[in-house]
Design a protein around this motif. Structure first.
Motif, short mmCIF file in Angstrom:
data_model
loop_
_atom_site.label_atom_id
_atom_site.label_comp_id
_atom_site.label_asym_id
_atom_site.label_seq_id
_atom_site.Cartn_x
_atom_site.Cartn_y
_atom_site.Cartn_z
N VAL A 22 0.81 -1.12 0.06
CA VAL A 22 0.00 0.10 -0.05
C VAL A 22 0.99 1.20 0.07
N THR A 23 0.59 2.13 -0.79
CA THR A 23 1.38 3.42 -0.96
C THR A 23 0.45 4.35 -1.06
N ALA A 24 0.89 5.67 -0.26
CA ALA A 24 -0.03 6.84 -0.03
C ALA A 24 1.18 8.01 -0.14
N GLY A 25 0.47 8.93 -0.89
CA GLY A 25 1.12 10.26 -0.92
C GLY A 25 1.32 10.67 -2.34
N SER A 26 2.35 11.51 -2.42
CA SER A 26 2.52 12.06 -3.94
C SER A 26 3.90 11.52 -4.32
N MET A 27 4.56 11.70 -5.61
CA MET A 27 5.79 11.56 -5.96
C MET A 27 6.92 12.35 -4.99
#
Length: 176
Positions: A22-27
């Motif tokens: 699971v990945t959250a945030g922006s580049m």
């Protein structure tokens, strides 16, 4: 829109056997963690149909939980067996202390309003619909007893144990 009913995603194997990230945030600022608890299904009727949904469970001590709280979107990505070592690395190192994607040999890429990895065999882009922490008191007695007897499996920063967050996301896109 993707027709989710036309694909065989082997959903019972995806979390338990294959794991996921699971990945959250922006580049500019993101974090990922390895998951082995989750489900795919549907929830809440939208215009004319139920939302295809992903439900995941993340421990509050995980750095990723902060990103999940503070972002509307997250990705859920799955990998071929040869990436099991990379997923193990992602699950045993903290993004607070290092660029663990680099350490795992994964290549972050933008996907809609989220971040995934080039190496993923399939990624679901999800809009967060719900996030809440389980209540200890509402857990079945045998689950309470198990974790009370083994607090290191559910650690918090005060030496006790904390239940996971449940996060439900509306699956809005798929990258293969």
């Amino acid at each position: 829109m993707v027709d989710f009913k036309e694909e065989d995603y082997k959903i019972f194997q995806l979390f338990d056997k294959d794991w996921a990230l699971v990945t959250a945030g922006s580049m500019d600022s993101y974090n990922s963690c390895t998951l082995s608890w989750g489900a795919l299904g549907s929830i809440w009727n939208g215009p004319g149909q139920a939302h295809p949904a992903a439900t995941i469970y993340v421990h509050p001590a995980r750095y990723t939980s902060e990103f999940l709280k503070n972002n509307e979107f997250f990705t859920l990505s799955f990998y071929a067996p040869e990436y099991k070592k990379a997923l193990a690395y992602m699950g045993s190192h903290s993004g607070r202390n290092e660029d663990k994607a680099k350490g795992a040999g994964l290549t972050p890429i933008a996907f809609g309003n989220g971040v995934t990895y080039e190496e993923a065999k399939v990624t679901f882009l999800c809009r967060k619909l719900y996030m809440h922490q389980f209540s200890r008191e509402d857990l079945a007695k045998d689950i309470q007893d198990y974790y009370a007897a083994a607090p290191q499996t559910y650690p918090d920063f005060n030496g006790g144990w904390q239940p996971h967050y449940q996060i439900i996301g509306d699956i809005i896109d798929i990258k293969r």
